[in-house]
Design an enzyme around this catalytic site. Structure first.
Site, mmCIF file in Angstrom:
data_model
loop_
_atom_site.group_PDB
_atom_site.id
_atom_site.type_symbol
_atom_site.label_atom_id
_atom_site.label_comp_id
_atom_site.label_asym_id
_atom_site.label_seq_id
_atom_site.Cartn_x
_atom_site.Cartn_y
_atom_site.Cartn_z
ATOM 1 N N GLN A 1 0.951 -1.113 0.068
ATOM 2 C CA GLN A 1 0.126 0.023 0.121
ATOM 3 C C GLN A 1 0.978 1.139 0.183
ATOM 4 O O GLN A 1 1.420 1.530 1.087
ATOM 5 C CB GLN A 1 -0.937 0.020 1.289
ATOM 6 C CG GLN A 1 -1.967 1.037 1.125
ATOM 7 C CD GLN A 1 -3.128 0.773 2.413
ATOM 8 O OE1 GLN A 1 -2.486 0.063 3.440
ATOM 9 N NE2 GLN A 1 -3.937 1.404 2.216
ATOM 10 N N VAL B 1 0.182 4.532 -0.212
ATOM 11 C CA VAL B 1 -0.117 5.348 0.116
ATOM 12 C C VAL B 1 -1.116 4.944 1.366
ATOM 13 O O VAL B 1 -1.971 4.279 1.387
ATOM 14 C CB VAL B 1 -0.743 6.306 -0.596
ATOM 15 C CG1 VAL B 1 -1.753 7.344 0.121
ATOM 16 C CG2 VAL B 1 -0.194 7.104 -1.662
ATOM 17 N N HIS C 1 -7.581 2.831 -0.502
ATOM 18 C CA HIS C 1 -8.041 3.105 -1.796
ATOM 19 C C HIS C 1 -8.247 1.823 -2.703
ATOM 20 O O HIS C 1 -7.659 0.687 -2.279
ATOM 21 C CB HIS C 1 -6.801 3.916 -2.401
ATOM 22 C CG HIS C 1 -5.432 3.346 -2.399
ATOM 23 N ND1 HIS C 1 -4.643 3.406 -1.349
ATOM 24 C CD2 HIS C 1 -4.839 2.866 -3.403
ATOM 25 C CE1 HIS C 1 -3.585 2.772 -1.524
ATOM 26 N NE2 HIS C 1 -3.518 2.467 -2.828
ATOM 27 N N HIS D 1 -8.194 0.393 -6.562
ATOM 28 C CA HIS D 1 -7.743 0.413 -8.056
ATOM 29 C C HIS D 1 -8.675 -0.135 -8.835
ATOM 30 O O HIS D 1 -9.210 -1.163 -8.798
ATOM 31 C CB HIS D 1 -6.314 -0.254 -8.135
ATOM 32 C CG HIS D 1 -5.206 0.267 -7.320
ATOM 33 N ND1 HIS D 1 -4.138 1.115 -7.810
ATOM 34 C CD2 HIS D 1 -5.112 -0.143 -6.014
ATOM 35 C CE1 HIS D 1 -3.326 1.111 -6.783
ATOM 36 N NE2 HIS D 1 -3.746 0.736 -5.678
#
Length: 138
Positions: free
Chosen positions: A91, A93, A97, A99
């Site tokens: 990961q 960041v 999130h 994708h």
């Protein structure tokens, strides 16, 4: 959260090629896409992993992810999409999130960069399934 690039994008302080900004999340192009049109979907709130996403947020967030996947496919003329999420490992960041990567037949993407393995036998596979099932029931 200070220092989080995705929080900066959500707040409008960090530039991004935004696809949508909605109450359930923000979607924008990945700056280092697997293929052009690769979109990241993030919740507005700073969360690190999927486990941190409150149960009441699941329908809204994953509804947005679903809509983005449909839009990537139809808007880009893709044959399909690959939808993926890392939790801690890989990961880049530390902000949850998802994708959404456009796919076309023959695009060369094989297993999304990881090697494949096999279970030694059915008993080994059954033992892995049982370990996950036991934790799920707890």
């Amino acid at each position: 959260m200070a220092g989080c690039v995705f929080c900066g994008i959500v707040a409008g302080e960090v530039p991004a090629f935004q696809v949508t900004d909605e109450p359930d999340g923000v979607a924008f192009l990945d700056t280092r896409p697997v293929f052009k049109g690769h979109v990241l979907v993030v919740p507005r709130t700073h969360l690190v992993t999927l486990a941190d996403l409150p149960p009441e947020s699941l329908p809204g967030y994953f509804g947005l992810v679903r809509r983005i996947a449909v839009a990537v496919e139809s808007g880009l003329g893709a044959g399909g999409t690959f939808v993926a999420m890392n939790n801690r490992v890989s990961q880049s960041v530390p902000h949850l999130h998802t994708h959404v990567v456009p796919r076309t037949k023959g695009d060369g993407l094989r297993g999304f960069f990881w090697p494949r393995t096999r279970y030694a036998d059915d008993a080994e596979a059954a033992s892995y399934a049982a370990r996950v099932r036991a934790t799920l029931a707890a």
